[in-house]
Design a protein around this motif. Structure first.
Motif, PDB file in Angstrom:
ATOM      1  N   MET A 267       0.841  -1.183   0.000  1.00 38.74           N
ATOM      2  CA  MET A 267       0.000   0.000   0.000  1.00 38.74           C
ATOM      3  C   MET A 267       0.890   1.251   0.000  1.00 38.74           C
ATOM      4  O   MET A 267       1.960   1.253   0.573  1.00 38.74           O
ATOM      5  CB  MET A 267      -0.900   0.016   1.232  1.00 38.74           C
ATOM      6  N   THR A 268       0.395   2.297  -0.613  1.00 41.03           N
ATOM      7  CA  THR A 268       1.061   3.587  -0.609  1.00 41.03           C
ATOM      8  C   THR A 268       0.232   4.516   0.270  1.00 41.03           C
ATOM      9  O   THR A 268      -0.987   4.592   0.127  1.00 41.03           O
ATOM     10  CB  THR A 268       1.177   4.161  -2.033  1.00 41.03           C
ATOM     11  N   ASN A 269       0.896   5.202   1.191  1.00 43.39           N
ATOM     12  CA  ASN A 269       0.219   6.082   2.146  1.00 43.39           C
ATOM     13  C   ASN A 269       0.417   7.542   1.772  1.00 43.39           C
ATOM     14  O   ASN A 269       1.473   7.934   1.269  1.00 43.39           O
ATOM     15  CB  ASN A 269       0.780   5.849   3.553  1.00 43.39           C
ATOM     16  N   PHE A 270      -0.626   8.323   2.061  1.00 43.32           N
ATOM     17  CA  PHE A 270      -0.591   9.759   1.806  1.00 43.32           C
ATOM     18  C   PHE A 270      -1.128  10.497   3.031  1.00 43.32           C
ATOM     19  O   PHE A 270      -2.126  10.073   3.619  1.00 43.32           O
ATOM     20  CB  PHE A 270      -1.455  10.117   0.593  1.00 43.32           C
ATOM     21  N   ALA A 271      -0.461  11.576   3.394  1.00 46.55           N
ATOM     22  CA  ALA A 271      -0.924  12.451   4.468  1.00 46.55           C
ATOM     23  C   ALA A 271      -1.525  13.690   3.817  1.00 46.55           C
ATOM     24  O   ALA A 271      -0.898  14.312   2.953  1.00 46.55           O
ATOM     25  CB  ALA A 271       0.232  12.840   5.384  1.00 46.55           C
ATOM     26  N   ILE A 272      -2.742  14.005   4.218  1.00 46.33           N
ATOM     27  CA  ILE A 272      -3.444  15.168   3.681  1.00 46.33           C
ATOM     28  C   ILE A 272      -3.670  16.143   4.825  1.00 46.33           C
ATOM     29  O   ILE A 272      -4.281  15.803   5.841  1.00 46.33           O
ATOM     30  CB  ILE A 272      -4.795  14.770   3.044  1.00 46.33           C
ATOM     31  N   LEU A 273      -3.170  17.339   4.667  1.00 45.59           N
ATOM     32  CA  LEU A 273      -3.309  18.379   5.679  1.00 45.59           C
ATOM     33  C   LEU A 273      -4.282  19.425   5.167  1.00 45.59           C
ATOM     34  O   LEU A 273      -4.092  19.978   4.083  1.00 45.59           O
ATOM     35  CB  LEU A 273      -1.952  19.030   5.959  1.00 45.59           C
ATOM     36  N   TYR A 274      -5.350  19.635   5.914  1.00 40.74           N
ATOM     37  CA  TYR A 274      -6.333  20.665   5.595  1.00 40.74           C
ATOM     38  C   TYR A 274      -6.118  21.854   6.524  1.00 40.74           C
ATOM     39  O   TYR A 274      -5.945  21.678   7.728  1.00 40.74           O
ATOM     40  CB  TYR A 274      -7.758  20.160   5.837  1.00 40.74           C
ATOM     41  N   THR A 275      -6.180  23.032   5.954  1.00 43.92           N
ATOM     42  CA  THR A 275      -6.161  24.265   6.737  1.00 43.92           C
ATOM     43  C   THR A 275      -7.474  24.997   6.457  1.00 43.92           C
ATOM     44  O   THR A 275      -7.843  25.206   5.297  1.00 43.92           O
ATOM     45  CB  THR A 275      -4.967  25.153   6.339  1.00 43.92           C
ATOM     46  N   TYR A 276      -8.187  25.314   7.545  1.00 44.05           N
ATOM     47  CA  TYR A 276      -9.424  26.080   7.433  1.00 44.05           C
ATOM     48  C   TYR A 276      -9.675  26.789   8.751  1.00 44.05           C
ATOM     49  O   TYR A 276      -9.159  26.415   9.789  1.00 44.05           O
ATOM     50  CB  TYR A 276     -10.616  25.211   7.047  1.00 44.05           C
ATOM     51  N   SER A 277     -10.482  27.823   8.688  1.00 45.34           N
ATOM     52  CA  SER A 277     -10.778  28.619   9.876  1.00 45.34           C
ATOM     53  C   SER A 277     -11.617  27.814  10.870  1.00 45.34           C
ATOM     54  O   SER A 277     -12.593  27.176  10.482  1.00 45.34           O
ATOM     55  CB  SER A 277     -11.545  29.876   9.483  1.00 45.34           C
ATOM     56  N   PRO A 278     -11.262  27.884  12.148  1.00 42.43           N
ATOM     57  CA  PRO A 278     -12.055  27.178  13.153  1.00 42.43           C
ATOM     58  C   PRO A 278     -13.439  27.806  13.363  1.00 42.43           C
ATOM     59  O   PRO A 278     -14.304  27.198  13.971  1.00 42.43           O
ATOM     60  CB  PRO A 278     -11.209  27.289  14.422  1.00 42.43           C
ATOM     61  N   THR A 279     -13.652  28.996  12.820  1.00 40.68           N
ATOM     62  CA  THR A 279     -14.938  29.682  12.993  1.00 40.68           C
ATOM     63  C   THR A 279     -15.782  29.695  11.719  1.00 40.68           C
ATOM     64  O   THR A 279     -16.801  30.375  11.664  1.00 40.68           O
ATOM     65  CB  THR A 279     -14.721  31.125  13.474  1.00 40.68           C
ATOM     66  N   SER A 280     -15.361  28.938  10.716  1.00 35.20           N
ATOM     67  CA  SER A 280     -16.078  28.931   9.443  1.00 35.20           C
ATOM     68  C   SER A 280     -17.441  28.247   9.578  1.00 35.20           C
ATOM     69  O   SER A 280     -17.533  27.058   9.879  1.00 35.20           O
ATOM     70  CB  SER A 280     -15.258  28.203   8.371  1.00 35.20           C
ATOM     71  N   GLU A 281     -18.491  29.023   9.348  1.00 34.75           N
ATOM     72  CA  GLU A 281     -19.845  28.459   9.399  1.00 34.75           C
ATOM     73  C   GLU A 281     -20.062  27.464   8.268  1.00 34.75           C
ATOM     74  O   GLU A 281     -20.777  26.472   8.436  1.00 34.75           O
ATOM     75  CB  GLU A 281     -20.881  29.586   9.329  1.00 34.75           C
ATOM     76  N   LYS A 282     -19.434  27.701   7.121  1.00 36.10           N
ATOM     77  CA  LYS A 282     -19.600  26.792   5.984  1.00 36.10           C
ATOM     78  C   LYS A 282     -18.944  25.436   6.266  1.00 36.10           C
ATOM     79  O   LYS A 282     -19.459  24.405   5.842  1.00 36.10           O
ATOM     80  CB  LYS A 282     -19.052  27.417   4.714  1.00 36.10           C
ATOM     81  N   ILE A 283     -17.826  25.452   6.986  1.00 36.83           N
ATOM     82  CA  ILE A 283     -17.197  24.185   7.394  1.00 36.83           C
ATOM     83  C   ILE A 283     -18.157  23.427   8.310  1.00 36.83           C
ATOM     84  O   ILE A 283     -18.383  22.229   8.136  1.00 36.83           O
ATOM     85  CB  ILE A 283     -15.837  24.422   8.079  1.00 36.83           C
ATOM     86  N   VAL A 284     -18.720  24.117   9.289  1.00 37.24           N
ATOM     87  CA  VAL A 284     -19.657  23.479  10.223  1.00 37.24           C
ATOM     88  C   VAL A 284     -20.850  22.902   9.469  1.00 37.24           C
ATOM     89  O   VAL A 284     -21.260  21.764   9.708  1.00 37.24           O
ATOM     90  CB  VAL A 284     -20.112  24.478  11.314  1.00 37.24           C
TER      91      VAL A 284
END
Length: 95
Positions: A1-18
């Motif tokens: 298997m090949t592994n990949f690390a994905i790092l997401y950056t987003y605002s902790p206060t983003s209503e759209k994320i919620v």
């Protein structure tokens, strides 16, 4: 298997994320059911963002990982400030 690390950056206060989080979690759950998730979750330091580690068949490359992760609603709806995908070698595999 090949592994990949994905790092997401987003605002902790983003209503759209919620609002989109249930769709994102359903997407991750689907990948988990397919055996592609090694680990996934948000950072808890108040800065926002998350780390997702996936495994794909041996010989997979960054384009394969990007293509898969492009279907994540967080990315598809353009809610991330940044996304970084890197091939990852878990020398000590403790998951």
């Amino acid at each position: 298997m090949t592994n990949f690390a994905i790092l997401y950056t987003y605002s902790p206060t983003s209503e759209k994320i919620v609002e989109t989080r249930p769709e994102h979690r359903a997407f991750i759950a689907g990948l988990h059911a397919e055996g592609k998730i090694v680990g996934s979750g948000p950072f808890t330091d108040g800065e926002g963002g998350a780390l997702i580690i996936i495994q794909l068949p041996e010989g997979s490359n960054l384009v394969d990982a990007e293509t898969l992760m492009n279907n994540d609603p967080f990315y598809a709806k353009d809610l991330l400030d940044r996304r970084e995908i890197r091939t990852w070698n878990p020398v000590t595999k403790s998951f």
